[in-house]
Scaffold this motif. Sequence first.
Motif, short mmCIF file in Angstrom:
data_model
loop_
_atom_site.label_atom_id
_atom_site.label_comp_id
_atom_site.label_asym_id
_atom_site.label_seq_id
_atom_site.Cartn_x
_atom_site.Cartn_y
_atom_site.Cartn_z
N GLU A 63 -15.43 8.20 -18.35
CA GLU A 63 -15.21 9.62 -18.59
C GLU A 63 -14.24 10.19 -17.56
O GLU A 63 -13.35 10.97 -17.88
N LYS A 64 -14.44 9.78 -16.30
CA LYS A 64 -13.54 10.23 -15.23
C LYS A 64 -12.14 9.66 -15.44
O LYS A 64 -11.13 10.38 -15.32
N LEU A 72 -19.82 6.71 -17.04
CA LEU A 72 -19.39 7.86 -16.24
C LEU A 72 -18.00 7.62 -15.66
O LEU A 72 -17.17 8.53 -15.60
N GLU A 131 -24.76 3.03 -17.45
CA GLU A 131 -24.47 4.45 -17.36
C GLU A 131 -23.36 4.73 -16.35
O GLU A 131 -22.51 5.60 -16.57
N GLN A 132 -23.35 4.00 -15.25
CA GLN A 132 -22.34 4.20 -14.22
C GLN A 132 -20.94 3.89 -14.76
O GLN A 132 -19.98 4.60 -14.48
#
Length: 250
Positions: A54-55, A51, A47-48
């Motif tokens: 996405e950034k 994320l 998940e990290q």
Amino acid sequence: MIKISPIMFFVFQCMVCVSQTISGEVVYTKKLNFEELKDRIGQDNNEQTVLFLEKLQKESQNNEYLLSFSGKESNYTMVKRLVNDSDRGALSKLNLGSFIGDFYFNFQTNETIHKKEHLGEPILMLSYTDPQWQILDEEKIIGGYRCTKAEWDIVYNDINNNPKHNKIIAWYTQELKMPFGPEKYNSLPGLILEVEDGRSRIVAKEIKIHKDSSIVKIKKPKGGREITEKEFEEEARRIILQRMGKTGNK
């Protein structure tokens, strides 16, 4: 669909000779294909990492790259990066294919030199371009210029030496008869203003043309270990396989 024939190429060279007194700069932005990148790391279920992607996808579109050209030569490099040092390290570890270093191209000799750092060592990756572009009967406007679509089906070997295909889509304008473009994409009968390579979309945002070749100076990259593109790919494949083997022994 039209494939660039030797006769067309000769005509193209004549067209380029007319424009040898012109120089210019083009600023490009590059937006990553987030869905394709997610697919590449989907098995990790991290998940990290998702994320972070996405950034990165949001920030990467603010990175800027500069194509400079004069006469028969061009150079392409990053001029603005909005990703901090920690993100840059993650980007490198994930091998997302962001462009680094300087890419030099000489249209007259078809010589390319990609200067970059590899394993802490500066290298000069040498190759000679032979792009197999096919020109399509499609047009659109980019930055006020009428552009024509071209495709290039690149065949390469993956980490296991299996042949793979990657379709490159480029949009070039014959209103600017210079055979240059971003990264390794060039040798069309006009300046390339947009490229899609599956992983990213590169688009021109600012174009400056000078009617004097002396305004822009192109320097051939120097200072680094010389290696051919094929040798580099074999060396990188060997290192990756070694690391995969170590991981497998754990």
